[in-house]
Design a protein around this motif. Structure first.
Motif, PDB file in Angstrom:
ATOM      1  N   LEU A 179     -35.678  20.958  -5.554  1.00 14.57           N
ATOM      2  CA  LEU A 179     -35.341  21.240  -4.763  1.00 14.57           C
ATOM      3  C   LEU A 179     -34.762  19.488  -3.550  1.00 14.57           C
ATOM      4  CD1 LEU A 179     -33.023  22.666  -2.542  1.00 14.57           C
ATOM      5  CD2 LEU A 179     -35.474  22.883  -1.455  1.00 14.57           C
ATOM      6  N   VAL A 180     -35.953  18.860  -3.813  1.00 13.18           N
ATOM      7  CA  VAL A 180     -35.779  17.464  -3.304  1.00 13.18           C
ATOM      8  C   VAL A 180     -35.265  16.998  -4.426  1.00 13.18           C
ATOM      9  CG1 VAL A 180     -37.554  15.142  -3.288  1.00 13.18           C
ATOM     10  CG2 VAL A 180     -38.216  17.809  -2.988  1.00 13.18           C
ATOM     11  N   PHE A 181     -35.023  16.755  -5.556  1.00 19.97           N
ATOM     12  CA  PHE A 181     -34.283  15.745  -6.232  1.00 19.97           C
ATOM     13  C   PHE A 181     -33.020  16.547  -6.297  1.00 19.97           C
ATOM     14  CE2 PHE A 181     -32.071  15.943 -10.760  1.00 19.97           C
ATOM     15  CZ  PHE A 181     -32.150  15.022 -10.875  1.00 19.97           C
ATOM     16  N   PHE A 182     -32.794  17.003  -6.145  1.00 14.37           N
ATOM     17  CA  PHE A 182     -31.413  17.653  -5.970  1.00 14.37           C
ATOM     18  C   PHE A 182     -30.593  17.387  -4.803  1.00 14.37           C
ATOM     19  CE2 PHE A 182     -29.529  19.665  -9.718  1.00 14.37           C
ATOM     20  CZ  PHE A 182     -30.676  19.535 -10.469  1.00 14.37           C
ATOM     21  N   MET A 183     -31.051  17.556  -3.621  1.00 14.42           N
ATOM     22  CA  MET A 183     -30.927  17.284  -2.531  1.00 14.42           C
ATOM     23  C   MET A 183     -30.500  15.875  -2.499  1.00 14.42           C
ATOM     24  SD  MET A 183     -33.527  19.369   0.097  1.00 14.42           S
ATOM     25  CE  MET A 183     -32.367  19.059   1.676  1.00 14.42           C
TER      26      MET A 183
ATOM     27  N   LEU B   3     -22.845  15.973   3.310  1.00 15.44           N
ATOM     28  CA  LEU B   3     -22.181  17.721   2.153  1.00 15.44           C
ATOM     29  C   LEU B   3     -24.176  18.628   2.250  1.00 15.44           C
ATOM     30  CD1 LEU B   3     -20.742  18.954   0.504  1.00 15.44           C
ATOM     31  CD2 LEU B   3     -21.706  17.733  -1.627  1.00 15.44           C
ATOM     32  N   LYS B   4     -24.494  18.008   1.964  1.00 16.10           N
ATOM     33  CA  LYS B   4     -25.816  18.923   2.190  1.00 16.10           C
ATOM     34  C   LYS B   4     -25.729  19.550   3.908  1.00 16.10           C
ATOM     35  CE  LYS B   4     -28.737  15.467   1.496  1.00 16.10           C
ATOM     36  NZ  LYS B   4     -30.318  14.562   0.852  1.00 16.10           N
ATOM     37  N   ARG B   5     -25.690  18.622   4.862  1.00 11.71           N
ATOM     38  CA  ARG B   5     -25.172  19.320   6.031  1.00 11.71           C
ATOM     39  C   ARG B   5     -24.038  20.699   6.405  1.00 11.71           C
ATOM     40  NH1 ARG B   5     -26.509  16.981  10.667  1.00 11.71           N
ATOM     41  NH2 ARG B   5     -24.576  17.948  11.717  1.00 11.71           N
ATOM     42  N   GLN B   6     -23.299  20.555   6.010  1.00  6.61           N
ATOM     43  CA  GLN B   6     -22.538  21.221   6.000  1.00  6.61           C
ATOM     44  C   GLN B   6     -22.697  22.682   4.533  1.00  6.61           C
ATOM     45  OE1 GLN B   6     -19.960  21.425   8.458  1.00  6.61           O
ATOM     46  NE2 GLN B   6     -20.845  19.327   9.165  1.00  6.61           N
ATOM     47  N   GLY B   7     -23.220  22.276   3.900  1.00  8.70           N
ATOM     48  CA  GLY B   7     -23.898  23.235   3.216  1.00  8.70           C
ATOM     49  C   GLY B   7     -25.155  24.029   3.557  1.00  8.70           C
ATOM     50  N   ILE B   8     -25.284  23.435   4.489  1.00  9.58           N
ATOM     51  CA  ILE B   8     -26.539  24.800   5.109  1.00  9.58           C
ATOM     52  C   ILE B   8     -26.095  25.109   6.220  1.00  9.58           C
ATOM     53  CG2 ILE B   8     -28.541  24.214   6.856  1.00  9.58           C
ATOM     54  CD1 ILE B   8     -29.269  21.612   5.386  1.00  9.58           C
TER      55      ILE B   8
ATOM     56  N   ARG C  10     -43.299  15.832  14.097  1.00 12.19           N
ATOM     57  CA  ARG C  10     -42.755  16.722  12.725  1.00 12.19           C
ATOM     58  C   ARG C  10     -43.088  16.686  11.172  1.00 12.19           C
ATOM     59  NH1 ARG C  10     -36.664  14.971  12.581  1.00 12.19           N
ATOM     60  NH2 ARG C  10     -36.985  13.825  10.281  1.00 12.19           N
ATOM     61  N   LYS C  11     -44.147  15.536  11.160  1.00 14.48           N
ATOM     62  CA  LYS C  11     -44.552  15.093  10.400  1.00 14.48           C
ATOM     63  C   LYS C  11     -46.181  15.974  10.168  1.00 14.48           C
ATOM     64  CE  LYS C  11     -42.699  10.752   9.195  1.00 14.48           C
ATOM     65  NZ  LYS C  11     -41.972  11.043   8.059  1.00 14.48           N
ATOM     66  N   LYS C  12     -45.844  16.937  11.136  1.00 14.13           N
ATOM     67  CA  LYS C  12     -47.138  18.381  10.727  1.00 14.13           C
ATOM     68  C   LYS C  12     -45.968  19.467   9.644  1.00 14.13           C
ATOM     69  CE  LYS C  12     -49.998  17.212  14.511  1.00 14.13           C
ATOM     70  NZ  LYS C  12     -50.151  18.141  15.711  1.00 14.13           N
ATOM     71  N   ILE C  13     -45.371  19.734   9.859  1.00 16.93           N
ATOM     72  CA  ILE C  13     -44.504  20.725   9.174  1.00 16.93           C
ATOM     73  C   ILE C  13     -43.727  20.014   8.105  1.00 16.93           C
ATOM     74  CG2 ILE C  13     -43.416  22.385   9.235  1.00 16.93           C
ATOM     75  CD1 ILE C  13     -43.331  22.255  12.711  1.00 16.93           C
ATOM     76  N   LYS C  14     -44.328  19.977   6.764  1.00 16.27           N
ATOM     77  CA  LYS C  14     -43.778  19.053   5.703  1.00 16.27           C
ATOM     78  C   LYS C  14     -42.465  19.605   5.191  1.00 16.27           C
ATOM     79  CE  LYS C  14     -48.007  17.077   4.366  1.00 16.27           C
ATOM     80  NZ  LYS C  14     -48.683  16.408   4.636  1.00 16.27           N
ATOM     81  N   LEU C  15     -42.128  20.923   4.925  1.00 14.86           N
ATOM     82  CA  LEU C  15     -41.086  21.368   4.818  1.00 14.86           C
ATOM     83  C   LEU C  15     -39.942  20.945   5.807  1.00 14.86           C
ATOM     84  CD1 LEU C  15     -39.317  22.896   2.320  1.00 14.86           C
ATOM     85  CD2 LEU C  15     -39.995  24.310   3.374  1.00 14.86           C
ATOM     86  N   LEU C  16     -40.423  21.036   6.628  1.00 16.31           N
ATOM     87  CA  LEU C  16     -38.964  20.844   8.128  1.00 16.31           C
ATOM     88  C   LEU C  16     -38.764  19.836   8.238  1.00 16.31           C
ATOM     89  CD1 LEU C  16     -37.575  22.291   9.800  1.00 16.31           C
ATOM     90  CD2 LEU C  16     -39.486  21.878  11.871  1.00 16.31           C
ATOM     91  N   ASP C  17     -39.749  18.986   7.535  1.00 12.80           N
ATOM     92  CA  ASP C  17     -39.528  17.025   8.407  1.00 12.80           C
ATOM     93  C   ASP C  17     -38.450  16.441   6.951  1.00 12.80           C
ATOM     94  OD1 ASP C  17     -39.611  14.728   8.989  1.00 12.80           O
ATOM     95  OD2 ASP C  17     -41.066  14.226   7.856  1.00 12.80           O
ATOM     96  N   LEU C  18     -39.143  16.852   6.061  1.00 13.08           N
ATOM     97  CA  LEU C  18     -38.094  16.596   4.223  1.00 13.08           C
ATOM     98  C   LEU C  18     -36.406  17.330   4.185  1.00 13.08           C
ATOM     99  CD1 LEU C  18     -37.984  15.995   1.286  1.00 13.08           C
ATOM    100  CD2 LEU C  18     -38.487  18.649   1.053  1.00 13.08           C
ATOM    101  N   VAL C  19     -36.167  18.786   4.849  1.00 10.67           N
ATOM    102  CA  VAL C  19     -35.122  18.773   5.711  1.00 10.67           C
ATOM    103  C   VAL C  19     -34.850  17.675   6.364  1.00 10.67           C
ATOM    104  CG1 VAL C  19     -33.389  20.689   6.198  1.00 10.67           C
ATOM    105  CG2 VAL C  19     -35.235  21.301   4.057  1.00 10.67           C
ATOM    106  N   LEU C  20     -34.454  18.089   6.922  1.00 13.71           N
ATOM    107  CA  LEU C  20     -33.992  17.180   8.503  1.00 13.71           C
ATOM    108  C   LEU C  20     -33.952  15.189   8.326  1.00 13.71           C
ATOM    109  CD1 LEU C  20     -36.362  18.624  11.775  1.00 13.71           C
ATOM    110  CD2 LEU C  20     -33.651  19.279  11.264  1.00 13.71           C
ATOM    111  N   SER C  21     -34.697  15.323   7.506  1.00 14.44           N
ATOM    112  CA  SER C  21     -34.502  14.199   7.243  1.00 14.44           C
ATOM    113  C   SER C  21     -33.524  13.455   6.372  1.00 14.44           C
ATOM    114  CB  SER C  21     -36.498  12.790   6.655  1.00 14.44           C
ATOM    115  OG  SER C  21     -36.470  13.624   5.864  1.00 14.44           O
ATOM    116  N   SER C  22     -34.023  14.415   4.935  1.00 16.88           N
ATOM    117  CA  SER C  22     -31.523  14.443   4.604  1.00 16.88           C
ATOM    118  C   SER C  22     -31.126  14.743   4.727  1.00 16.88           C
ATOM    119  CB  SER C  22     -32.468  15.349   3.576  1.00 16.88           C
ATOM    120  OG  SER C  22     -32.695  16.589   3.666  1.00 16.88           O
ATOM    121  N   VAL C  23     -30.927  14.871   5.913  1.00 17.76           N
ATOM    122  CA  VAL C  23     -29.606  15.652   6.857  1.00 17.76           C
ATOM    123  C   VAL C  23     -29.146  15.567   8.407  1.00 17.76           C
ATOM    124  CG1 VAL C  23     -29.999  17.587   4.804  1.00 17.76           C
ATOM    125  CG2 VAL C  23     -30.907  18.213   7.503  1.00 17.76           C
TER     126      VAL C  23
END
Length: 140
Positions: free
Chosen positions: A3-7, A14-19, A63-76
């Motif tokens: 998922l990280v690779f494709f994001m 494009l990621k934002r609008q896909g979400i 935010r850093k405490k919730i790693k998945l959420l941080d990953l998604v938000l920082s990329s979009v």
């Protein structure tokens, strides 16, 4: 990991609008398979949860405490929306609740929100890729 690779390969907008499209379709399906009253109650709780979560994750240390959420938000997330993460989702839920309370007829609500979900995503994608007039205040 995949998922990280494709994001990382796809542009941020494009990621934002896909979400946006995915979340919108899930919410439309929820309204379709439940009653207007149940939808309004669930959306109200989700709105309150979203506002609280947005306040929590606006602090970068929290935010850093919730790693998945941080990953998604920082990329979009857009640079101008860092102060209030999830602003678009919060506004969507407010609009959905207004539509649910105003119309109270499932088909009308579904029609209005379908236009919102697809119109927002598609217009942004087409406008950013094919539009000739640049919007100077936007960071995409």
């Amino acid at each position: 990991m995949i998922l990280v690779f494709f994001m990382s390969l796809i542009k941020t907008e494009l990621k934002r609008q896909g979400i946006h499209l995915l979340v919108g379709l899930l919410l439309l399906a929820f309204i379709l398979f439940s009653s207007v009253l149940i939808s309004a109650i669930v959306f109200s709780f989700l709105l309150i949860f979203g506002i609280v979560l947005s306040g929590f994750i606006s602090n970068k240390k929290q935010r850093k405490k919730i790693k998945l959420l941080d990953l998604v938000l920082s990329s979009v997330e857009r640079k101008n929306e860092v102060a209030l993460p999830g602003y678009g989702v919060i506004v969507f839920f407010i609009g959905a609740l207004i539509a649910l309370f105003l119309f109270q007829e499932k088909l009308i609500v579904l029609g209005a929100l379908t236009v919102l979900v697809f119109g927002d995503s598609v217009s942004t994608l087409i406008g950013t890729q094919l539009g000739k007039t640049k919007i100077k205040t936007k960071n995409y």
